[in-house]
Design a protein around this motif. Structure first.
Motif, PDB file in Angstrom:
ATOM      1  N   GLY A   1       1.508   9.387  -5.513  1.00  0.00           N
ATOM      2  CA  GLY A   1       1.804  10.759  -5.074  1.00  0.00           C
ATOM      3  C   GLY A   1       2.892  11.398  -5.927  1.00  0.00           C
ATOM      4  O   GLY A   1       2.789  12.577  -6.297  1.00  0.00           O
ATOM      5  N   SER A   2       3.898  10.630  -6.244  1.00  0.00           N
ATOM      6  CA  SER A   2       4.959  11.211  -7.074  1.00  0.00           C
ATOM      7  C   SER A   2       4.472  11.468  -8.490  1.00  0.00           C
ATOM      8  O   SER A   2       4.901  12.437  -9.140  1.00  0.00           O
ATOM      9  CB  SER A   2       6.178  10.281  -7.091  1.00  0.00           C
ATOM     10  OG  SER A   2       5.857   9.049  -7.693  1.00  0.00           O
ATOM     11  N   THR A   3       3.558  10.656  -8.978  1.00  0.00           N
ATOM     12  CA  THR A   3       2.988  10.888 -10.310  1.00  0.00           C
ATOM     13  C   THR A   3       2.173  12.186 -10.326  1.00  0.00           C
ATOM     14  O   THR A   3       2.282  12.991 -11.263  1.00  0.00           O
ATOM     15  CB  THR A   3       2.093   9.698 -10.715  1.00  0.00           C
ATOM     16  OG1 THR A   3       2.859   8.505 -10.682  1.00  0.00           O
ATOM     17  CG2 THR A   3       1.525   9.895 -12.101  1.00  0.00           C
ATOM     18  N   VAL A   4       1.373  12.396  -9.296  1.00  0.00           N
ATOM     19  CA  VAL A   4       0.562  13.612  -9.202  1.00  0.00           C
ATOM     20  C   VAL A   4       1.463  14.832  -9.104  1.00  0.00           C
ATOM     21  O   VAL A   4       1.240  15.853  -9.789  1.00  0.00           O
ATOM     22  CB  VAL A   4      -0.405  13.529  -8.004  1.00  0.00           C
ATOM     23  CG1 VAL A   4      -1.063  14.877  -7.733  1.00  0.00           C
ATOM     24  CG2 VAL A   4      -1.467  12.474  -8.252  1.00  0.00           C
ATOM     25  N   LEU A   5       2.506  14.769  -8.280  1.00  0.00           N
ATOM     26  CA  LEU A   5       3.419  15.896  -8.135  1.00  0.00           C
ATOM     27  C   LEU A   5       4.153  16.190  -9.430  1.00  0.00           C
ATOM     28  O   LEU A   5       4.351  17.363  -9.797  1.00  0.00           O
ATOM     29  CB  LEU A   5       4.428  15.625  -7.011  1.00  0.00           C
ATOM     30  CG  LEU A   5       3.864  15.677  -5.591  1.00  0.00           C
ATOM     31  CD1 LEU A   5       4.940  15.290  -4.583  1.00  0.00           C
ATOM     32  CD2 LEU A   5       3.308  17.043  -5.291  1.00  0.00           C
ATOM     33  N   SER A   6       4.547  15.153 -10.150  1.00  0.00           N
ATOM     34  CA  SER A   6       5.243  15.394 -11.418  1.00  0.00           C
ATOM     35  C   SER A   6       4.302  15.992 -12.459  1.00  0.00           C
ATOM     36  O   SER A   6       4.724  16.783 -13.312  1.00  0.00           O
ATOM     37  CB  SER A   6       5.877  14.102 -11.930  1.00  0.00           C
ATOM     38  OG  SER A   6       4.871  13.180 -12.303  1.00  0.00           O
ATOM     39  N   LEU A   7       3.020  15.636 -12.422  1.00  0.00           N
ATOM     40  CA  LEU A   7       2.066  16.216 -13.347  1.00  0.00           C
ATOM     41  C   LEU A   7       1.784  17.690 -12.991  1.00  0.00           C
ATOM     42  O   LEU A   7       1.610  18.527 -13.872  1.00  0.00           O
ATOM     43  CB  LEU A   7       0.756  15.429 -13.347  1.00  0.00           C
ATOM     44  CG  LEU A   7       0.802  14.050 -14.008  1.00  0.00           C
ATOM     45  CD1 LEU A   7      -0.525  13.315 -13.806  1.00  0.00           C
ATOM     46  CD2 LEU A   7       1.094  14.193 -15.493  1.00  0.00           C
ATOM     47  N   LEU A   8       1.726  17.992 -11.688  1.00  0.00           N
ATOM     48  CA  LEU A   8       1.447  19.365 -11.264  1.00  0.00           C
ATOM     49  C   LEU A   8       2.625  20.294 -11.526  1.00  0.00           C
ATOM     50  O   LEU A   8       2.452  21.422 -12.000  1.00  0.00           O
ATOM     51  CB  LEU A   8       1.094  19.402  -9.767  1.00  0.00           C
ATOM     52  CG  LEU A   8      -0.256  18.826  -9.370  1.00  0.00           C
ATOM     53  CD1 LEU A   8      -0.424  18.847  -7.863  1.00  0.00           C
ATOM     54  CD2 LEU A   8      -1.380  19.615 -10.029  1.00  0.00           C
ATOM     55  N   PHE A   9       3.817  19.829 -11.189  1.00  0.00           N
ATOM     56  CA  PHE A   9       4.997  20.694 -11.291  1.00  0.00           C
ATOM     57  C   PHE A   9       5.832  20.425 -12.545  1.00  0.00           C
ATOM     58  O   PHE A   9       6.861  21.084 -12.729  1.00  0.00           O
ATOM     59  CB  PHE A   9       5.850  20.560 -10.028  1.00  0.00           C
ATOM     60  CG  PHE A   9       5.115  21.001  -8.794  1.00  0.00           C
ATOM     61  CD1 PHE A   9       4.753  22.303  -8.603  1.00  0.00           C
ATOM     62  CD2 PHE A   9       4.780  20.063  -7.822  1.00  0.00           C
ATOM     63  CE1 PHE A   9       4.071  22.704  -7.454  1.00  0.00           C
ATOM     64  CE2 PHE A   9       4.113  20.445  -6.681  1.00  0.00           C
ATOM     65  CZ  PHE A   9       3.747  21.777  -6.489  1.00  0.00           C
ATOM     66  N   GLY A  10       5.399  19.497 -13.346  1.00  0.00           N
ATOM     67  CA  GLY A  10       5.947  19.129 -14.614  1.00  0.00           C
ATOM     68  C   GLY A  10       7.334  19.359 -14.879  1.00  0.00           C
ATOM     69  O   GLY A  10       8.048  19.606 -15.703  1.00  0.00           O
TER      70      GLY A  10
ATOM     71  N   VAL B   1       0.835  -1.209   0.000  1.00  0.00           N
ATOM     72  CA  VAL B   1       0.000   0.000   0.000  1.00  0.00           C
ATOM     73  C   VAL B   1       0.865   1.253   0.000  1.00  0.00           C
ATOM     74  O   VAL B   1       0.592   2.210  -0.732  1.00  0.00           O
ATOM     75  CB  VAL B   1      -0.966  -0.017   1.209  1.00  0.00           C
ATOM     76  CG1 VAL B   1      -1.645   1.315   1.400  1.00  0.00           C
ATOM     77  CG2 VAL B   1      -2.003  -1.115   1.027  1.00  0.00           C
ATOM     78  N   SER B   2       1.926   1.259   0.799  1.00  0.00           N
ATOM     79  CA  SER B   2       2.782   2.447   0.839  1.00  0.00           C
ATOM     80  C   SER B   2       3.492   2.672  -0.495  1.00  0.00           C
ATOM     81  O   SER B   2       3.636   3.817  -0.938  1.00  0.00           O
ATOM     82  CB  SER B   2       3.800   2.336   1.969  1.00  0.00           C
ATOM     83  OG  SER B   2       4.716   1.292   1.720  1.00  0.00           O
ATOM     84  N   LEU B   3       3.896   1.615  -1.163  1.00  0.00           N
ATOM     85  CA  LEU B   3       4.527   1.779  -2.480  1.00  0.00           C
ATOM     86  C   LEU B   3       3.536   2.339  -3.491  1.00  0.00           C
ATOM     87  O   LEU B   3       3.896   3.175  -4.329  1.00  0.00           O
ATOM     88  CB  LEU B   3       5.090   0.439  -2.967  1.00  0.00           C
ATOM     89  CG  LEU B   3       6.356  -0.045  -2.266  1.00  0.00           C
ATOM     90  CD1 LEU B   3       6.696  -1.457  -2.720  1.00  0.00           C
ATOM     91  CD2 LEU B   3       7.506   0.897  -2.524  1.00  0.00           C
ATOM     92  N   ILE B   4       2.285   1.883  -3.416  1.00  0.00           N
ATOM     93  CA  ILE B   4       1.269   2.397  -4.338  1.00  0.00           C
ATOM     94  C   ILE B   4       1.007   3.876  -4.065  1.00  0.00           C
ATOM     95  O   ILE B   4       0.927   4.694  -4.980  1.00  0.00           O
ATOM     96  CB  ILE B   4      -0.025   1.567  -4.229  1.00  0.00           C
ATOM     97  CG1 ILE B   4       0.217   0.172  -4.809  1.00  0.00           C
ATOM     98  CG2 ILE B   4      -1.186   2.248  -4.921  1.00  0.00           C
ATOM     99  CD1 ILE B   4      -0.920  -0.802  -4.565  1.00  0.00           C
ATOM    100  N   LEU B   5       0.869   4.231  -2.776  1.00  0.00           N
ATOM    101  CA  LEU B   5       0.608   5.631  -2.426  1.00  0.00           C
ATOM    102  C   LEU B   5       1.770   6.534  -2.807  1.00  0.00           C
ATOM    103  O   LEU B   5       1.563   7.623  -3.339  1.00  0.00           O
ATOM    104  CB  LEU B   5       0.306   5.746  -0.933  1.00  0.00           C
ATOM    105  CG  LEU B   5      -1.021   5.155  -0.468  1.00  0.00           C
ATOM    106  CD1 LEU B   5      -1.144   5.269   1.038  1.00  0.00           C
ATOM    107  CD2 LEU B   5      -2.178   5.839  -1.168  1.00  0.00           C
ATOM    108  N   ILE B   6       2.976   6.095  -2.554  1.00  0.00           N
ATOM    109  CA  ILE B   6       4.156   6.902  -2.892  1.00  0.00           C
ATOM    110  C   ILE B   6       4.265   7.048  -4.405  1.00  0.00           C
ATOM    111  O   ILE B   6       4.532   8.132  -4.922  1.00  0.00           O
ATOM    112  CB  ILE B   6       5.431   6.279  -2.299  1.00  0.00           C
ATOM    113  CG1 ILE B   6       5.399   6.424  -0.786  1.00  0.00           C
ATOM    114  CG2 ILE B   6       6.668   6.927  -2.870  1.00  0.00           C
ATOM    115  CD1 ILE B   6       6.485   5.656  -0.083  1.00  0.00           C
ATOM    116  N   GLY B   7       4.040   5.960  -5.128  1.00  0.00           N
ATOM    117  CA  GLY B   7       4.096   6.022  -6.583  1.00  0.00           C
ATOM    118  C   GLY B   7       3.039   6.937  -7.153  1.00  0.00           C
ATOM    119  O   GLY B   7       3.285   7.756  -8.043  1.00  0.00           O
TER     120      GLY B   7
END
Length: 66
Positions: A57-66, A49-55
């Motif tokens: 979360g990092s995808t969302v952050l990379s999309l926001l801050f591109g 679960v933590s790997l899924i959440l971290i993965g």
């Protein structure tokens, strides 16, 4: 009596009568094995679960801050 028979008779036996010399320890630690299995499953699921959440979360952050 041969030499081999004399040696085997003179040496003390350390065998417990079970294969691998395990003894009857399995009976004494039965509940601990169940607890260990349950604890390992919990740790595995928390890790997944933590790997899924971290993965995610990092995808969302990379999309926001591109």
């Amino acid at each position: 009596m041969s030499d081999i028979e004399r040696r085997s008779n003179n040496t003390p036996s350390t065998d417990t009568g079970t294969p691998g010399g395990a003894g009857s320890g399995e009976e004494d630690y039965g509940r601990l094995g169940q607890r260990r299995t349950r604890r390992m499953r919990i740790i595995a699921w928390v890790t997944i679960v933590s790997l899924i959440l971290i993965g995610g979360g990092s995808t969302v952050l990379s999309l926001l801050f591109g």
